[in-house]
Design an enzyme around this catalytic site. Structure first.
Site, PDB file in Angstrom:
ATOM      1  CG  HIS A 138      45.164 109.854  16.919  1.00 26.37           C
ATOM      2  ND1 HIS A 138      44.361 108.938  17.554  1.00 26.37           N
ATOM      3  CD2 HIS A 138      46.363 109.254  16.769  1.00 26.37           C
ATOM      4  CE1 HIS A 138      45.055 107.843  17.783  1.00 26.37           C
ATOM      5  NE2 HIS A 138      46.271 108.012  17.313  1.00 26.37           N
ATOM      6  CG  ASP A 168      41.001 108.899  17.982  1.00 27.08           C
ATOM      7  OD1 ASP A 168      41.275 109.688  17.055  1.00 27.08           O
ATOM      8  OD2 ASP A 168      41.855 108.171  18.533  1.00 27.08           O
ATOM      9  CB  SER A 249      47.029 104.972  16.387  1.00 31.60           C
ATOM     10  OG  SER A 249      47.477 105.301  17.672  1.00 31.60           O
TER      11      SER A 249
END
Length: 526
Positions: A138, A168, A249
């Site tokens: 993402h 992911d 992230s």
């Protein structure tokens, strides 16, 4: 009387003038300097006989470990800036309609109706001296340009090697680089709940931030963190209380030996920022994905071809399973599902795979992903009191599973009538699927059972059904024999033979996601 008052006023005035003059005089000699309460003039002389606290040796050792880990790993952590030339809208997904109260901002990132940003930033870490970098899908998905900045402020252009939305995980590469600092990859299989970990990344634009915590749990599923995923998504997150915020992230979660055990990926929050819980993708999974992406340019993931979920107490009781453990088969992912061909049925509980316990969804997924498509695995299954064994030839999962578009149901006859028949033993109200609803929702002929149009908020079914006519009861799996449900009489006929306190297992079709699941309910329970 007036003379006495005047005398008093003169006395008060004289005292006030004298006090003011005194202040001026004292300040002129720097006797009473003006200032804030926390300020002090001159040097403070600490008492020479006060000694600093000496922590135990093990505490000093832990402190030194944190410092050493930060110094060793941080140089391999990078900041990633992603850009896109044109705005892009993604396809609408039917899987989430409304966010729970207070979570609207958090779920906007998953709302396909929102226009995607033209810029994004996140973290990553270098896994090879020639510039391969692991990060989150993402962070880099659907962007045209990637730039990477190292801790020494060097910047590089990067290119996408590959990405996988189901895990992911993404791999990018810096070209023309050599001798780069590298993060050591560890083994999440050996980590235990309670171990110290450090999260390193670039949260909220604060580059190279290090936070500490422990592993709070392992094997967390997507339902635990309520992240939008598809049917092939991996449910095996590491939970930590190390602070993770937007921008973390893609950064590493590191153990006390300085080895990466996970990729920081998600947070559980009502504000969009850290509120105590973060989640990381296990490095063993990320490593497998990375190797596939580098070697094949895509993911070659083996699957048995079923939708699965955790076993609950009600499911175990209905199946007469002695312990609440295993993985519940809710349906098939396709007509040519390997599990279907091998003989597995909806409602089966998978206990072992390859002789290894499959106590949770994450455990089963770990076992299956250790195999290649085309290989055969042996599954031990519990089917309503009976143990069975099946050999399943694994298939390859689609690299980008197709998301089904939802039907526009409008405000006509397809809406639930709120009439229907009250199946009081289950705490639900049902009605047959109308031809109009079947047409608009594209319900297959074999799935045209009874729509659940209302649910008793005090009943046992309140957390099992969506009370808007989207859920359709299509079969009774237990008590045996299995039978299709097409009319209210079909359902009432089954329930009339089930005593209060006993369990019934239903196969339920969701017209929105076009998938099935198994719901087990205690009959007549409050």
């Amino acid at each position: 009387m007036s003379t006495s008052i005047a005398s008093r006023l003169k006395l008060v005035g004289a005292v006030a003038i004298a006090f003011a003059c005194g202040l001026v005089f004292a300040s002129g000699f720097d006797l009473t300097p003006f200032g804030y309460a926390q300020q002090a003039r001159g040097l403070v002389r600490p008492a020479s006989d006060v000694k600093a606290y000496t922590p135990p040796a093990n505490v000093e050792s832990l402190n030194a470990s944190f410092v050493g880990i930060a110094e060793q790993v941080t140089p391999a952590v990078v900041s990633i800036e992603a850009e896109r030339s044109e705005p892009r809208r993604v396809q609408r997904s039917p899987q989430r309609r409304q966010a729970p109260p207070g979570l609207e901002d958090f779920f906007q990132q998953f709302d396909p109706r929102q226009q995607e940003p033209m810029q994004s930033s996140g973290s990553g870490f270098i896994v090879s001296a020639d510039g391969y970098i692991l990060t989150n899908n993402h962070v880099v998905a659907n962007f045209d340009r990637l730039r990477v900045r190292l801790t020494d402020n060097r910047e590089f252009k990067a290119r996408l090697i590959g990405r996988d939305s189901t895990t992911d995980v993404a791999v990018i590469k810096i070209d023309g680089a050599s001798g780069l600092p590298v993060a050591a990859l560890g083994s999440d299989d050996q980590t235990r709940v309670g171990e110290w970990v450090l999260a390193i990344g670039n949260p909220l634009g604060l580059e190279h931030t290090v936070t500490a915590g422990i592993i709070s749990a392992k094997g967390r599923g997507t339902s635990d963190i309520d992240v939008l995923r598809n049917q092939y998504a991996i449910s095996d997150f590491i939970q930590t209380d190390a602070a993770i915020n937007p921008g973390n992230s893609g950064g590493p979660l590191v153990n006390i030996r300085g080895e990466v055990v996970g990729i920081n990926s998600a947070i559980a929050t009502r504000t969009g920022y850290y509120q105590g819980y973060g989640f990381a993708i296990p490095i063993s999974l990320a490593r497998d994905v990375m190797n596939d992406l580098i070697k094949h340019g895509r993911i070659r993931r083996a699957v048995i071809g079923v939708s699965i979920s955790e076993v609950t107490a009600a499911v175990a009781a209905a199946a007469k399973l002695p312990e609440v453990s295993g993985v519940l088969v809710g349906g098939y992912t396709s007509d040519d599902s390997p599990a279907r061909k091998a003989g597995l049925q909806e409602g089966d509980i998978i206990l072992k795979a390859d002789g290894k316990p499959a106590a949770r969804v994450g455990a089963l997924q770990r076992i299956i992903r250790s195999h290649e498509p085309g290989e055969v695995v042996e599954l031990e299954v519990f089917r309503y009191g009976q143990r069975k064994t099946f050999k399943v030839k694994l298939a390859e999962a689609p690299s980008e599973p197709t998301q089904l578009a939802s039907a526009d149901r409008g405000d006509d006859d397809s809406a639930p009538s709120r009439g229907g028949t009250n199946a009081s033993k289950l705490g639900i109200t049902v009605e047959p699927v109308s031809a109009e609803f079947a047409r608009q929702a594209r319900v297959p002929e074999e799935r045209r059972g009874l729509r659940v149009v209302d649910v008793d908020p005090q009943g046992t079914a309140r957390q099992q059904f969506v009370p808007n006519g989207i859920d359709i009861i299509v079969e009774v799996i237990y008590p045996a024999p299995r039978r299709a449900i097409r009319t209210t009489d079909d359902l009432q006929g089954v329930l009339s033979k089930v005593r209060d306190g006993e369990y019934v297992s239903l196969l339920v079709y969701n017209a929105q996601t076009q998938s099935t699941r198994v719901v087990s309910l205690k009959v007549g329970a409050e």
